[in-house]
Design a protein around this motif. Structure first.
Motif, short mmCIF file in Angstrom:
data_model
loop_
_atom_site.label_atom_id
_atom_site.label_comp_id
_atom_site.label_asym_id
_atom_site.label_seq_id
_atom_site.Cartn_x
_atom_site.Cartn_y
_atom_site.Cartn_z
N THR A 157 4.25 -16.22 33.09
CA THR A 157 5.40 -16.59 32.26
C THR A 157 6.24 -15.36 31.91
OG1 THR A 157 4.03 -16.44 30.29
CG2 THR A 157 4.32 -18.61 31.25
N TYR A 158 5.57 -14.25 31.55
CA TYR A 158 6.34 -13.07 31.19
C TYR A 158 7.18 -12.57 32.36
CZ TYR A 158 3.85 -12.62 26.76
OH TYR A 158 3.35 -12.83 25.52
N SER A 159 6.60 -12.63 33.57
CA SER A 159 7.38 -12.07 34.68
C SER A 159 8.52 -13.01 35.08
CB SER A 159 6.50 -11.70 35.87
OG SER A 159 5.74 -12.78 36.27
N LEU A 160 8.49 -14.25 34.57
CA LEU A 160 9.67 -15.10 34.76
C LEU A 160 10.71 -14.85 33.68
CD1 LEU A 160 7.83 -18.43 35.62
CD2 LEU A 160 9.16 -17.03 37.19
N GLY A 161 10.41 -13.92 32.79
CA GLY A 161 11.35 -13.60 31.72
C GLY A 161 11.16 -14.46 30.48
N ALA A 162 9.99 -15.07 30.33
CA ALA A 162 9.76 -15.90 29.16
C ALA A 162 9.51 -15.03 27.93
CB ALA A 162 8.55 -16.82 29.38
N THR A 163 9.92 -15.55 26.77
CA THR A 163 9.61 -14.86 25.53
C THR A 163 8.19 -15.22 25.10
OG1 THR A 163 10.40 -16.74 24.28
CG2 THR A 163 12.01 -15.02 24.76
N ARG A 164 7.73 -14.59 24.03
CA ARG A 164 6.39 -14.91 23.57
C ARG A 164 6.29 -16.34 23.06
NH1 ARG A 164 4.49 -9.41 20.62
NH2 ARG A 164 6.59 -9.47 19.74
N TRP A 165 7.38 -16.83 22.47
CA TRP A 165 7.36 -18.20 21.98
C TRP A 165 7.26 -19.17 23.17
CZ3 TRP A 165 5.95 -21.73 19.06
CH2 TRP A 165 6.60 -22.97 18.96
N GLU A 166 8.04 -18.91 24.23
CA GLU A 166 7.97 -19.78 25.41
C GLU A 166 6.59 -19.70 26.05
OE1 GLU A 166 12.74 -19.39 26.24
OE2 GLU A 166 11.35 -17.95 27.09
N THR A 167 6.03 -18.49 26.05
CA THR A 167 4.68 -18.33 26.58
C THR A 167 3.66 -19.10 25.74
OG1 THR A 167 5.27 -16.18 27.45
CG2 THR A 167 2.92 -16.60 27.15
N SER A 168 3.85 -19.06 24.42
CA SER A 168 2.95 -19.81 23.53
C SER A 168 2.92 -21.29 23.86
CB SER A 168 3.40 -19.66 22.07
OG SER A 168 3.38 -18.31 21.70
N LYS A 169 4.11 -21.83 24.15
CA LYS A 169 4.17 -23.26 24.44
C LYS A 169 3.40 -23.59 25.71
CE LYS A 169 8.71 -23.53 23.77
NZ LYS A 169 10.06 -24.09 23.69
N VAL A 170 3.52 -22.71 26.71
CA VAL A 170 2.77 -22.94 27.95
C VAL A 170 1.26 -22.85 27.68
CG1 VAL A 170 2.35 -22.13 30.28
CG2 VAL A 170 4.66 -22.12 29.38
N PHE A 171 0.87 -21.91 26.83
CA PHE A 171 -0.55 -21.79 26.50
C PHE A 171 -1.07 -23.05 25.80
CE2 PHE A 171 -2.81 -17.74 27.10
CZ PHE A 171 -1.86 -17.10 27.86
N LEU A 172 -0.25 -23.61 24.91
CA LEU A 172 -0.68 -24.82 24.22
C LEU A 172 -0.88 -25.95 25.22
CD1 LEU A 172 1.41 -24.92 20.93
CD2 LEU A 172 -1.01 -24.39 21.23
N ARG A 173 0.03 -26.04 26.18
CA ARG A 173 -0.11 -27.09 27.19
C ARG A 173 -1.36 -26.89 28.00
NH1 ARG A 173 5.70 -28.82 29.68
NH2 ARG A 173 4.69 -30.39 30.98
N GLN A 174 -1.59 -25.65 28.39
CA GLN A 174 -2.77 -25.34 29.19
C GLN A 174 -4.05 -25.67 28.40
OE1 GLN A 174 -2.74 -23.85 32.35
NE2 GLN A 174 -4.95 -23.69 32.51
N SER A 175 -4.00 -25.48 27.09
CA SER A 175 -5.21 -25.65 26.28
C SER A 175 -5.36 -27.04 25.70
CB SER A 175 -5.22 -24.66 25.12
OG SER A 175 -4.66 -23.46 25.49
N LEU A 176 -4.48 -27.97 26.08
CA LEU A 176 -4.48 -29.28 25.44
C LEU A 176 -5.85 -29.96 25.42
CD1 LEU A 176 -2.20 -30.45 23.96
CD2 LEU A 176 -1.66 -31.89 25.89
N PRO A 177 -6.60 -29.98 26.52
CA PRO A 177 -7.93 -30.61 26.44
C PRO A 177 -8.82 -29.94 25.40
CG PRO A 177 -7.32 -30.20 28.72
CD PRO A 177 -6.30 -29.51 27.88
N GLY A 178 -8.76 -28.63 25.31
CA GLY A 178 -9.56 -27.91 24.32
C GLY A 178 -9.10 -28.20 22.90
N ILE A 179 -7.79 -28.37 22.73
CA ILE A 179 -7.27 -28.68 21.41
C ILE A 179 -7.72 -30.07 20.98
CG2 ILE A 179 -5.14 -29.06 20.09
CD1 ILE A 179 -3.85 -26.87 21.76
#
Ligand SMILES: Nc1ncnc2c1ncn2[C@@H]1O[C@H](COP(=O)(O)OP(=O)(O)O)[C@@H](O)[C@H]1O
Ligand SMILES: [Mg+2]
Lengths: 267, 254
Positions: A157-179
């Motif tokens: 995500t960072y190398s696509l130019g995402a901010t930390r907030w945008e990266t956070s959202k992707v992490f939440l999606r990735q972790s949805l089953p764990g959440i």
């Protein structure tokens, strides 16, 4: 090992057996659809709807509030703060310590705060206290999943130019089953905990109409009725226990189903 | 080796991680629209060097980077540099493909979306264009809404390439991008790189000397955090100047 397994499975079966056999006697439609009528506590008509609704309100409220608080914290220590920053260390240590504090202590704490502000036992106070109980559960479980996410995800995500907030959202999606699993764990605890709501949510025969009113809960319904000398009322405690168990079962099967579905799709 | 106007120029770069001096006095010019490969034994610092190019490294507390990395003459470690827009100029392919947890379509559209493209039509065009550019379009056009993880590993890596190209970078950084792939998928990625070098500057970390030989114009040989030799591919492989390079190249090729 076989013995240990037998003991565990055996005691679970015995618990379920006892509450089913004793609870089924007084379990009827009135029990789940009516609030207590006059003389309920000496064996007359009415039901436990007040406690069912109260428990559901408190559990949902506390889970939502708990997520609202723990998600930002977990994202902060994993994505915003630098790795192994002292803040992250302190936060994780706090989760671990508060995880181990018994809920009666949270109850007493909540009660002290209430007295200080001159508030009486209410749905809101119950929700807040239970939230304190489950935040460490939620936060630890979510921290675990997010921390285990491979670094390649944030590299991507960072190398696509995402901010930390945008990266956070992707992490939440990735972790949805764990959440989902974290929510399951914490709501199981929230709905079953008696000590934290004893002084803070109080008990009442009516369904709370606002956050300021006291609320009954299933664990306390069990507690109060079991201490009655009347056999019929005692049986109602088992009915309440049966209802509580069924709700917990529904929550756990439901979230199993969801997390399986989610991880299959890997969204 | 130096170039007139390199795309990336590294000046006196040093990287410390904790007490370890990982990269030592690196000076390096990466030429424009060529493929430059980093070779060297595992642990010599290839990945670390690659990650200093788009500042993926300085997120760790323990890491200290000193020196300059000039992108078209501008130091990316300079004070006024906006890190997110600098990073966008470089697409990254990691060792293992790592699709974002979303559909094939959304993976490609992710970059354009976070940079403000909202129009459905533009997104569709961009997705199709970059899937075609990586040869995936025919394979996935009927299941754009399937999760990206349903693709094979080789397809996933091409998807990651397409995802990186969709933000319109100038440089492609590849960190052993074929090491998890089967020979056929590896070949496809190599062919793609050869096509893409008309438009992009490519930096490729590889541990396969044959691959370096097949695709690169220049090779940088790194050993224990230092650049030992830098030269045109054939020259460095067939006629190395340094003894270390000779030994390394011999040990692998023959
Ligand atoms: N996060 C880290 N913490 C400590 N040491 C690291 C870290 N990342 C890399 N290193 C060390 O830096 C050196 C170079 O690593 P790397 O750049 O990954 O090598 P290569 O890609 O050439 O195999 C290795 O010795 C490795 O142990
Ligand atoms: Mg590496």
């Amino acid at each position: 090992m076989v013995l240990a397994t037998t003991i565990i499975v055996g005691s679970l079966v015995m618990i379920l057996w006892t509450i089913t056999v004793r609870g089924i006697r007084s379990l009827n439609w009135d029990m789940v659809s009516k609030v207590p009528e006059g003389g309920f506590y000496i064996g007359k008509g009415g039901g436990l709807l007040n406690a069912i609704i109260g428990s559901v309100y408190i559990t949902m409220g506390a889970t939502l509030l708990g997520l609202l608080i723990s998600i930002p914290v977990v994202l902060y220590i994993n994505i915003y703060a630098r790795k192994d920053s002292w803040l992250a260390t302190v936060a994780r240590f706090t989760f671990d310590v508060s995880f181990g504090i018994p809920s009666i202590v949270y109850g007493a704490f909540g009660f002290t705060i209430m007295v200080y502000f001159g508030l009486r036992a209410s749905l809101l106070a119950g929700i807040i206290t239970v939230t304190l109980v489950i935040i460490p559960i939620l936060a630890r479980a979510m921290d675990e999943v997010i921390r285990r996410t491979p670094g390649e995800l944030s590299d991507a995500t960072y190398s696509l130019g995402a901010t930390r907030w945008e990266t956070s959202k992707v992490f939440l999606r990735q972790s949805l089953p764990g959440i989902m699993t974290a929510i399951l764990l914490s709501s199981g605890r929230a709905i079953g905990d008696a000590a934290s709501v004893l002084f803070t949510a109080g008990y009442t025969d009516s369904i709370p109409a606002s956050l300021g009113q006291p609320a009954a809960t299933l664990p306390l319904a069990i507690f109060f009725q079991l201490s009655s000398p009347i056999q019929e009322v005692q049986d109602r405690a088992y009915a309440a226990a049966l209802i509580l168990t069924v709700i917990v079962l529904i929550i756990s099967l439901g979230s199993k189903y969801f997390s399986k579905k989610l991880s299959k799709n890997k969204i | 080796m130096t170039f007139e106007s390199p795309h990336i120029r590294v000046k006196d770069l040093n990287v410390h991680i904790g007490d370890h001096h990982i990269l030592k006095n690196i000076c390096l010019d990466i030429p424009d629209k060529k493929i430059t490969s980093f070779i060297g034994p595992s642990g010599c610092g290839k990945t670390t060097l690659l990650k200093t190019f788009n500042r993926l490294l300085d997120r760790d507390k323990e890491v200290r980077v000193s020196g300059e990395v000039l992108l078209d003459g501008e130091d990316i470690y300079g004070r006024q540099v906006e890190v997110t827009s600098m990073r966008r100029k470089m697409g990254l392919l990691s060792q293992r493909p790592f699709p974002l947890p979303m559909s094939i379509y959304d993976n490609i559209a992710y970059g354009p979306r976070i940079h403000g493209t909202r129009k459905k039509k533009e997104l569709n065009q961009s997705v199709e264009y970059h899937l075609r550019a990586t040869g995936l379009w025919e394979e996935v056009k009927d299941r754009l809404n399937s999760p990206a993880t349903s693709l094979s590993i080789g397809q996933q890596q091409r998807l990651c390439l397409a995802r990186g190209l969709a933000v319109e970078p100038e440089i492609i950084l590849g960190d052993e991008p074929t090491s998890a792939l089967d020979p056929l998928s590896t070949q496809r990625i190599e062919e793609l790189f050869l096509q893409l070098k008309d438009k992009y500057t490519i930096v490729l970390v590889t541990h396969i000397l044959r691959q370096a030989r097949r695709v690169s114009d220049y090779i940088v040989f790194i050993y224990m955090g230092e650049i030992v030799e830098f030269g045109p591919t054939e020259e460095l492989l067939l006629n190395p100047k340094e003894k270390l390079t000779r030994e390394y190249v011999k040990g692998y090729i023959s």
